[in-house]
Motif scaffolding. Structure first.
Motif, PDB file in Angstrom:
ATOM      1  N   LYS A   6       0.833  -1.207   0.000  1.00 10.61           N
ATOM      2  CA  LYS A   6       0.000   0.000   0.000  1.00 10.61           C
ATOM      3  C   LYS A   6       0.870   1.261   0.000  1.00 10.61           C
ATOM      4  O   LYS A   6       0.608   2.225  -0.722  1.00 10.61           O
ATOM      5  N   ASP A   7       1.945   1.236   0.833  1.00  8.08           N
ATOM      6  CA  ASP A   7       2.846   2.389   0.856  1.00  8.08           C
ATOM      7  C   ASP A   7       3.542   2.566  -0.484  1.00  8.08           C
ATOM      8  O   ASP A   7       3.759   3.700  -0.948  1.00  8.08           O
ATOM      9  N   PHE A   9       2.414   1.792  -3.490  1.00 11.28           N
ATOM     10  CA  PHE A   9       1.495   2.409  -4.451  1.00 11.28           C
ATOM     11  C   PHE A   9       1.173   3.854  -4.065  1.00 11.28           C
ATOM     12  O   PHE A   9       0.906   4.690  -4.936  1.00 11.28           O
ATOM     13  N   GLY A  10       1.228   4.153  -2.732  1.00 10.80           N
ATOM     14  CA  GLY A  10       1.008   5.540  -2.312  1.00 10.80           C
ATOM     15  C   GLY A  10       2.123   6.449  -2.816  1.00 10.80           C
ATOM     16  O   GLY A  10       1.872   7.547  -3.322  1.00 10.80           O
ATOM     17  N   PHE A  12       4.038   5.807  -5.375  1.00  7.97           N
ATOM     18  CA  PHE A  12       3.910   5.857  -6.832  1.00  7.97           C
ATOM     19  C   PHE A  12       2.847   6.877  -7.258  1.00  7.97           C
ATOM     20  O   PHE A  12       3.012   7.602  -8.246  1.00  7.97           O
ATOM     21  N   LYS A  13       1.767   6.978  -6.461  1.00 12.22           N
ATOM     22  CA  LYS A  13       0.709   7.943  -6.763  1.00 12.22           C
ATOM     23  C   LYS A  13       1.207   9.365  -6.615  1.00 12.22           C
ATOM     24  O   LYS A  13       0.896  10.256  -7.418  1.00 12.22           O
ATOM     25  N   ILE A  14       2.021   9.611  -5.556  1.00 17.10           N
ATOM     26  CA  ILE A  14       2.566  10.963  -5.359  1.00 17.10           C
ATOM     27  C   ILE A  14       3.468  11.352  -6.518  1.00 17.10           C
ATOM     28  O   ILE A  14       3.393  12.460  -7.055  1.00 17.10           O
ATOM     29  N   GLU A  16       3.390  10.194  -9.505  1.00 21.72           N
ATOM     30  CA  GLU A  16       2.564  10.388 -10.697  1.00 21.72           C
ATOM     31  C   GLU A  16       1.880  11.757 -10.670  1.00 21.72           C
ATOM     32  O   GLU A  16       1.813  12.452 -11.697  1.00 21.72           O
ATOM     33  N   ASP A  17       1.393  12.189  -9.477  1.00 21.53           N
ATOM     34  CA  ASP A  17       0.757  13.513  -9.386  1.00 21.53           C
ATOM     35  C   ASP A  17       1.755  14.624  -9.666  1.00 21.53           C
ATOM     36  O   ASP A  17       1.442  15.606 -10.355  1.00 21.53           O
ATOM     37  N   TYR A  19       4.439  14.394 -11.462  1.00 19.74           N
ATOM     38  CA  TYR A  19       4.743  14.360 -12.895  1.00 19.74           C
ATOM     39  C   TYR A  19       3.646  15.053 -13.710  1.00 19.74           C
ATOM     40  O   TYR A  19       3.942  15.810 -14.646  1.00 19.74           O
ATOM     41  N   GLU A  20       2.389  14.804 -13.339  1.00 18.47           N
ATOM     42  CA  GLU A  20       1.291  15.428 -14.069  1.00 18.47           C
ATOM     43  C   GLU A  20       1.303  16.943 -13.888  1.00 18.47           C
ATOM     44  O   GLU A  20       1.028  17.696 -14.830  1.00 18.47           O
TER      45      GLU A  20
END
Length: 343
Positions: A6-7, A9-10, A12-14, A16-17, A19-20
């Motif tokens: 879970k950490d 993917f957390g 990875f989400k940060i 990704e945000d 990068y966007e």
């Protein structure tokens, strides 16, 4: 194990945000956008590096204009305002670029004039949209509404006052560089100036002049036949003034205050010979209306030739029995008021 996944993917989400967000800022959404103008400015500056002469200046000028337009566009899309005012932060950044572009130079990009006019230019940029109405393709001039006029006047007037204070700072700083002896003055009654450094007891330039003048005077008198020394002292007013002017020109040439120092002698008879006072008089502004001056005293006495052993003095004093000896104080003294009268 599930927490680790879970950490992961957390994180990875940060990433990704982030990068966007970076992609949204760097990639122009359309050809006519603020990013395009900024990229054109970078391209222009890179291109100007390989150009020469007027072509280089013209390309660099275009680079500045693209950067100012792109910055103004980006910062006015979603303006963040300075607390307590309606001035956008973007107008401050744009005002800085305009001030650097208008009043900077290649040797010194940020000059005092750039800093002084920055707040006023930023206020004018903030007020400019209030005088324009319409769309991007059809704009006309207008007179702001009464409530907007009051805000504009207050903003521009307060910014101009801030520019005046900045100008006052640079003026004072320039004065203290050109007239460093002012630092030895008393600023306790000043409303605008606070000396945070340890106050100097005496102006260093004034002390420097007397310390450099002393060996020149000693060279003119020491070990000279007494009659020659007395004749030099009779003309001390002219001799010391000339030596003093040479010292001032040589040591204070870089300061504007060199014109405000005046060297004068005071020679008086004493039982053992003469006392020669070298005065360095300050003629510039001071908190004391009576002014001040510095003094270094020298005692000139006659001594028998036999007490001196140098061959030079012996040759000069072949027909004399005594020569002059001079001893000057090691320290200078400062006096408030007018210098003593000539005797």
């Amino acid at each position: 194990m599930s927490f680790l996944i879970k950490d992961f993917f957390g994180v990875f989400k940060i990433v990704e945000d982030v990068y966007e967000r970076v992609k949204k800022i760097l990639v122009p959404p359309k050809a006519f956008s603020w990013q395009t103008l900024v990229y054109l400015s970078v391209f222009s500056w890179g291109l100007s590096y390989f150009a020469l002469g007027y072509v280089r200046d013209f390309i660099a000028l275009c680079g500045w204009l693209f950067l100012i337009a792109g910055t103004a566009w980006y910062t006015t899309d979603d303006p963040l305002r300075i607390p307590g005012t309606f001035m956008p932060v973007g107008a401050v950044l744009t005002g800085f670029l305009v001030s650097v572009f208008a009043f900077g130079n290649q040797q010194d990009i940020i000059t005092p004039r750039t800093i002084v006019l920055w707040p006023t230019i930023s206020a004018l940029i903030t007020a400019l949209p209030e005088f324009i109405e319409g769309t991007d393709t059809d704009s006309t001039a207008k007179i702001p509404k009464p409530e907007a006029r009051q805000k504009i006047i207050i903003l521009v007037a307060s910014s101009m006052m801030l520019s005046c204070w900045l100008q006052f700072y640079f003026v004072m700083d320039k004065w203290l560089q050109e007239y460093p002896s002012l630092l030895a003055d008393n600023f306790s009654r000043s409303t605008f100036v606070i000396n945070r450094d340890i106050p100097e007891k005496m102006p260093q330039n004034g002390v420097l002049v007397l310390n450099r003048l002393q060996p020149l005077v000693e060279e003119q008198i020491a070990e000279k036949p007494w009659s020659v020394a007395e004749r030099w002292l009779i003309e001390a007013n002219v001799n010391v003034r000339q030596l003093g002017q040479q010292v001032i020109e040589k040591n204070l040439g870089q300061y504007e205050e060199k014109e405000l120092w005046r060297v004068e002698p005071r020679a008086v008879n004493i039982p053992s010979g003469y006392r020669l006072d070298l005065l360095n008089i300050w003629e510039g502004p001071t908190s004391n209306p009576r002014g001040y001056y510095l003094r270094k005293s020298c005692q000139i006495t006659q001594v028998p030739v036999s007490t001196r052993t140098t061959n030079t003095s012996r040759r000069l004093a072949e027909d004399k029995n005594t020569v002059a000896e001079i001893q000057c104080d090691r320290t200078n003294k400062m006096f408030v008021g007018s210098p003593p009268p000539q005797q």
